[in-house]
Design a protein around this motif. Structure first.
Motif, PDB file in Angstrom:
ATOM      1  N   VAL A   1       0.845  -1.203   0.000  1.00  0.00           N
ATOM      2  CA  VAL A   1       0.000   0.000   0.000  1.00  0.00           C
ATOM      3  C   VAL A   1       0.884   1.258   0.000  1.00  0.00           C
ATOM      4  CG1 VAL A   1      -1.677   1.313   1.365  1.00  0.00           C
ATOM      5  CG2 VAL A   1      -1.962  -1.148   1.060  1.00  0.00           C
ATOM      6  N   ASP A   2       1.957   1.233   0.776  1.00  0.00           N
ATOM      7  CA  ASP A   2       2.881   2.391   0.809  1.00  0.00           C
ATOM      8  C   ASP A   2       3.430   2.658  -0.597  1.00  0.00           C
ATOM      9  OD1 ASP A   2       2.539   2.573   3.496  1.00  0.00           O
ATOM     10  OD2 ASP A   2       4.492   1.704   4.040  1.00  0.00           O
ATOM     11  N   LEU A   3       3.826   1.580  -1.290  1.00  0.00           N
ATOM     12  CA  LEU A   3       4.393   1.753  -2.637  1.00  0.00           C
ATOM     13  C   LEU A   3       3.319   2.300  -3.595  1.00  0.00           C
ATOM     14  CD1 LEU A   3       6.894   1.326  -4.494  1.00  0.00           C
ATOM     15  CD2 LEU A   3       5.955  -0.924  -5.063  1.00  0.00           C
ATOM     16  N   GLN A   4       2.113   1.754  -3.473  1.00  0.00           N
ATOM     17  CA  GLN A   4       1.012   2.235  -4.331  1.00  0.00           C
ATOM     18  C   GLN A   4       0.815   3.736  -4.150  1.00  0.00           C
ATOM     19  OE1 GLN A   4      -1.419  -1.505  -3.235  1.00  0.00           O
ATOM     20  NE2 GLN A   4      -2.574  -0.668  -4.932  1.00  0.00           N
ATOM     21  N   LYS A   5       0.827   4.174  -2.875  1.00  0.00           N
ATOM     22  CA  LYS A   5       0.641   5.607  -2.598  1.00  0.00           C
ATOM     23  C   LYS A   5       1.809   6.414  -3.147  1.00  0.00           C
ATOM     24  CE  LYS A   5      -2.119   5.237   1.588  1.00  0.00           C
ATOM     25  NZ  LYS A   5      -1.965   4.954   3.016  1.00  0.00           N
ATOM     26  N   GLU A   6       3.008   5.891  -2.954  1.00  0.00           N
ATOM     27  CA  GLU A   6       4.209   6.631  -3.338  1.00  0.00           C
ATOM     28  C   GLU A   6       4.273   6.905  -4.840  1.00  0.00           C
ATOM     29  OE1 GLU A   6       7.728   4.801  -1.763  1.00  0.00           O
ATOM     30  OE2 GLU A   6       9.000   6.502  -2.309  1.00  0.00           O
ATOM     31  N   VAL A   7       3.757   5.962  -5.645  1.00  0.00           N
ATOM     32  CA  VAL A   7       3.856   6.141  -7.101  1.00  0.00           C
ATOM     33  C   VAL A   7       2.476   6.385  -7.732  1.00  0.00           C
ATOM     34  CG1 VAL A   7       5.969   4.781  -7.236  1.00  0.00           C
ATOM     35  CG2 VAL A   7       3.774   3.651  -7.611  1.00  0.00           C
ATOM     36  N   ASN A   8       1.525   6.746  -6.860  1.00  0.00           N
ATOM     37  CA  ASN A   8       0.197   7.136  -7.334  1.00  0.00           C
ATOM     38  C   ASN A   8      -0.492   6.033  -8.143  1.00  0.00           C
ATOM     39  OD1 ASN A   8      -1.856   8.971  -7.466  1.00  0.00           O
ATOM     40  ND2 ASN A   8      -1.087   9.979  -9.324  1.00  0.00           N
ATOM     41  N   PHE A   9      -0.420   4.807  -7.622  1.00  0.00           N
ATOM     42  CA  PHE A   9      -1.064   3.656  -8.275  1.00  0.00           C
ATOM     43  C   PHE A   9      -2.431   3.441  -7.617  1.00  0.00           C
ATOM     44  CE2 PHE A   9      -1.856  -0.911  -8.888  1.00  0.00           C
ATOM     45  CZ  PHE A   9      -1.589  -1.037 -10.248  1.00  0.00           C
ATOM     46  N   PRO A  10      -3.492   3.174  -8.401  1.00  0.00           N
ATOM     47  CA  PRO A  10      -4.824   3.048  -7.790  1.00  0.00           C
ATOM     48  C   PRO A  10      -4.918   1.924  -6.761  1.00  0.00           C
ATOM     49  CG  PRO A  10      -4.858   2.424 -10.125  1.00  0.00           C
ATOM     50  CD  PRO A  10      -3.515   3.014  -9.853  1.00  0.00           C
ATOM     51  N   MET A  11      -5.779   2.142  -5.766  1.00  0.00           N
ATOM     52  CA  MET A  11      -5.939   1.163  -4.675  1.00  0.00           C
ATOM     53  C   MET A  11      -7.127   0.226  -4.939  1.00  0.00           C
ATOM     54  SD  MET A  11      -3.782   1.872  -2.252  1.00  0.00           S
ATOM     55  CE  MET A  11      -2.640   3.201  -1.945  1.00  0.00           C
ATOM     56  N   SER A  12      -8.082   0.693  -5.755  1.00  0.00           N
ATOM     57  CA  SER A  12      -9.311  -0.095  -5.933  1.00  0.00           C
ATOM     58  C   SER A  12      -9.672  -0.181  -7.417  1.00  0.00           C
ATOM     59  CB  SER A  12     -10.463   0.579  -5.188  1.00  0.00           C
ATOM     60  OG  SER A  12     -10.747   1.822  -5.804  1.00  0.00           O
ATOM     61  N   LEU A  13     -10.475  -1.189  -7.752  1.00  0.00           N
ATOM     62  CA  LEU A  13     -10.910  -1.347  -9.144  1.00  0.00           C
ATOM     63  C   LEU A  13     -11.831  -0.205  -9.574  1.00  0.00           C
ATOM     64  CD1 LEU A  13     -11.496  -5.225  -9.281  1.00  0.00           C
ATOM     65  CD2 LEU A  13      -9.631  -3.941 -10.349  1.00  0.00           C
ATOM     66  N   LYS A  14     -12.511   0.391  -8.591  1.00  0.00           N
ATOM     67  CA  LYS A  14     -13.378   1.538  -8.892  1.00  0.00           C
ATOM     68  C   LYS A  14     -12.574   2.642  -9.579  1.00  0.00           C
ATOM     69  CE  LYS A  14     -15.898   2.941  -5.320  1.00  0.00           C
ATOM     70  NZ  LYS A  14     -16.113   3.661  -4.055  1.00  0.00           N
ATOM     71  N   GLU A  15     -11.327   2.789  -9.153  1.00  0.00           N
ATOM     72  CA  GLU A  15     -10.483   3.857  -9.701  1.00  0.00           C
ATOM     73  C   GLU A  15     -10.031   3.599 -11.144  1.00  0.00           C
ATOM     74  OE1 GLU A  15      -7.353   5.075  -6.717  1.00  0.00           O
ATOM     75  OE2 GLU A  15      -8.559   3.746  -5.480  1.00  0.00           O
ATOM     76  N   THR A  16     -10.418   2.445 -11.712  1.00  0.00           N
ATOM     77  CA  THR A  16     -10.072   2.229 -13.121  1.00  0.00           C
ATOM     78  C   THR A  16     -11.141   2.853 -14.031  1.00  0.00           C
ATOM     79  OG1 THR A  16     -11.170   0.059 -13.226  1.00  0.00           O
ATOM     80  CG2 THR A  16      -8.829   0.077 -12.630  1.00  0.00           C
ATOM     81  N   GLY A  17     -12.140   3.520 -13.417  1.00  0.00           N
ATOM     82  CA  GLY A  17     -13.110   4.272 -14.202  1.00  0.00           C
ATOM     83  C   GLY A  17     -14.357   3.486 -14.598  1.00  0.00           C
ATOM     84  N   VAL A  18     -14.561   2.312 -13.986  1.00  0.00           N
ATOM     85  CA  VAL A  18     -15.754   1.518 -14.301  1.00  0.00           C
ATOM     86  C   VAL A  18     -16.857   1.919 -13.314  1.00  0.00           C
ATOM     87  CG1 VAL A  18     -16.690  -0.833 -14.426  1.00  0.00           C
ATOM     88  CG2 VAL A  18     -14.327  -0.387 -15.156  1.00  0.00           C
ATOM     89  N   SER A  19     -18.021   2.318 -13.839  1.00  0.00           N
ATOM     90  CA  SER A  19     -19.095   2.790 -12.939  1.00  0.00           C
ATOM     91  C   SER A  19     -19.664   1.612 -12.145  1.00  0.00           C
ATOM     92  CB  SER A  19     -20.212   3.440 -13.746  1.00  0.00           C
ATOM     93  OG  SER A  19     -20.921   2.431 -14.447  1.00  0.00           O
ATOM     94  N   LYS A  20     -20.267   1.948 -11.008  1.00  0.00           N
ATOM     95  CA  LYS A  20     -20.829   0.905 -10.144  1.00  0.00           C
ATOM     96  C   LYS A  20     -21.893   0.105 -10.912  1.00  0.00           C
ATOM     97  CE  LYS A  20     -21.866  -0.385  -5.670  1.00  0.00           C
ATOM     98  NZ  LYS A  20     -21.467  -0.328  -4.327  1.00  0.00           N
ATOM     99  N   ASP A  21     -22.657   0.815 -11.707  1.00  0.00           N
ATOM    100  CA  ASP A  21     -23.708   0.175 -12.485  1.00  0.00           C
ATOM    101  C   ASP A  21     -23.122  -0.854 -13.469  1.00  0.00           C
ATOM    102  OD1 ASP A  21     -26.403   0.044 -12.959  1.00  0.00           O
ATOM    103  OD2 ASP A  21     -26.207   1.214 -14.821  1.00  0.00           O
ATOM    104  N   ASP A  22     -22.097  -0.428 -14.216  1.00  0.00           N
ATOM    105  CA  ASP A  22     -21.447  -1.335 -15.175  1.00  0.00           C
ATOM    106  C   ASP A  22     -20.809  -2.517 -14.447  1.00  0.00           C
ATOM    107  OD1 ASP A  22     -22.165   0.109 -17.332  1.00  0.00           O
ATOM    108  OD2 ASP A  22     -20.239   1.122 -17.611  1.00  0.00           O
TER     109      ASP A  22
END
Ligand SMILES: [Fe+2]
Length: 398
Positions: A332-353
């Motif tokens: 998680v620290d590495l993800q934050k450090e290099v601005n990598f998304p933490m959740s699949l939601k952040e890949t831009g897929v709407s909740k509905d889809d």
């Protein structure tokens, strides 16, 4: 009996000059438009000109390569009749080139003739050598015997795996000049693919002493050099070592395999066209938690506790559970450090889809070969929950 397979590996600055030592004078280069536009095709052809080698180029590879594209490249290759095939690019280029190589060596074959149980494929290389030159630091495809080719079936693009140890390239040239200009987001996404190969590789049922050693080294290098590159993409030392790390992780993955992080990531990537490294990189934490929560055995806890100790993240006397949890914390620290998304939601897929697609996602998981080697067998309900937790960014508590 067990195996360790690897291409001949040439690495470090100027390693592309090794082309001089490879016998044969007719090179068929398989690449894509991005590599060409970035000037890397010219870097390679300048080297070939310098050594008096001829070449012809196929630059039509697309991401998630499709059967039609592969057959087009095969046609051109058969007409040109090279003695060296060069794959210059990322995973899609490597996958295309490996299949073209087989279909060139065995012109009567179709894609479906490529499978693990035929001995004739151990005789690859009679007509041409395959030289893999990765331009990204992530997929490790230059070391592996697996290719992924898409086919449109039942109204969806399905990814098919064609595999045989004979498909491992003859040479892999790991020259840091090629990933030097990679944009930051692609660098991070591909590095997380390599990290997922190593982290999953430590847990998979095929893990062995060779793959464990390589995965450990790859994890160490990625944690050290990715944050440096994130701040300074032109740092030559960091680019060189991250490029090596991806190949080392590829050897771990090629000889030990991965498991359900890649299953979840493959299905997500197919459904929503999200980058492979981004999909598997996000899934990594959730599947690691899932295998660490196995009610029947504590193998995963022990494996990741050892990793935390070996990398100096905890003291050698730290309790297993706490030490293993440190690995999740470091991810998680590495993800934050290099601005990598933490959740699949952040890949831009709407909740509905996401909700509409959930059953199809789980169906795709059943068809994904990576799930076979998971250390904790996973049923449909668990795949569904893993997606729901990974989508919302919730810690896995089952
Ligand atoms: Fe991968």
């Amino acid at each position: 009996m067990w195996f360790f397979f690897s291409p001949n590996i040439i690495y470090g600055p100027d390693s592309v000059d090794f082309m001089e030592n490879i016998s044969g004078g007719k090179c068929f280069i398989i690449t894509d438009k991005v590599v060409k536009d970035l000037g890397y095709l010219k870097t390679l052809t300048d080297v070939l000109d310098k050594f008096g080698k001829q070449y012809e180029v196929f630059d039509d590879v697309v991401p998630d390569p499709r059967e039609e594209g592969v057959l087009k490249a095969r046609e051109q290759c058969l007409n040109y009749a090279p003695d060296i095939i060069i794959a210059l690019g990322g995973g899609s280029v490597m996958d295309t080139a490996k299949v073209v190589w087989v279909l060139y060596e065995f012109p009567d074959f179709t894609l479906d003739d490529i499978h693990a149980f035929r001995n004739d494929l151990y005789d690859m290389g009679k007509k041409a050598k395959l030289v893999a030159i990765p331009t990204t630091s992530g997929t490790g495809a230059e070391t592996t015997f697996v290719t992924v080719i898409s086919r449109y079936e039942e109204e969806i693009w399905k990814k098919y795996f064609f595999l045989h140890r004979g498909l491992i390239p003859t040479y892999a040239i790991i020259d840091p000049i090629f990933p030097m200009g990679m944009p930051t987001e692609l660098t991070v996404n591909t590095a997380f693919d390599a990290l997922a190969h190593s982290i999953e590789g430590l847990g998979t049922l095929w893990r062995n002493e060779f793959s464990n050693a390589l995965a450990l080294k790859a994890i160490e290098l990625i944690f050290k050099y990715l944050p440096i590159i994130y701040k300074d993409g032109k740092n030559k030392e960091a680019r060189d070592f991250l490029h090596q790390a991806a190949t080392i992780a590829g050897l771990a993955f090629g000889n030990g395999q991965v498991h359900i992080g890649h299953t979840l990531g493959h299905s997500w990537g197919s459904m929503y066209h999200v980058h492979h490294g981004k999909s598997v990189g996000i899934a990594m934490k959730y599947v690691t938690q899932f295998i660490m929560n196995d009610p029947d055995k504590d193998d995963a806890i022990k494996i990741y506790a050892k990793l935390a100790r070996q990398l100096g993240w905890v003291s050698w006397s730290e309790d297993d559970k706490k030490a293993a949890e440190k690995v999740l914390e470091k991810m998680v620290d590495l993800q934050k450090e290099v601005n990598f998304p933490m959740s699949l939601k952040e890949t831009g897929v709407s909740k509905d889809d996401f909700e509409k697609g959930l059953d199809s996602l789980v169906n795709l998981c059943y068809q994904d070969a990576s799930s076979v080697l998971t250390p904790r067998s996973t049923n449909g309900e668990q795949f569904k929950k893993l997606y729901q937790y990974a989508y919302e960014g919730k810690d896995v508590d089952f």
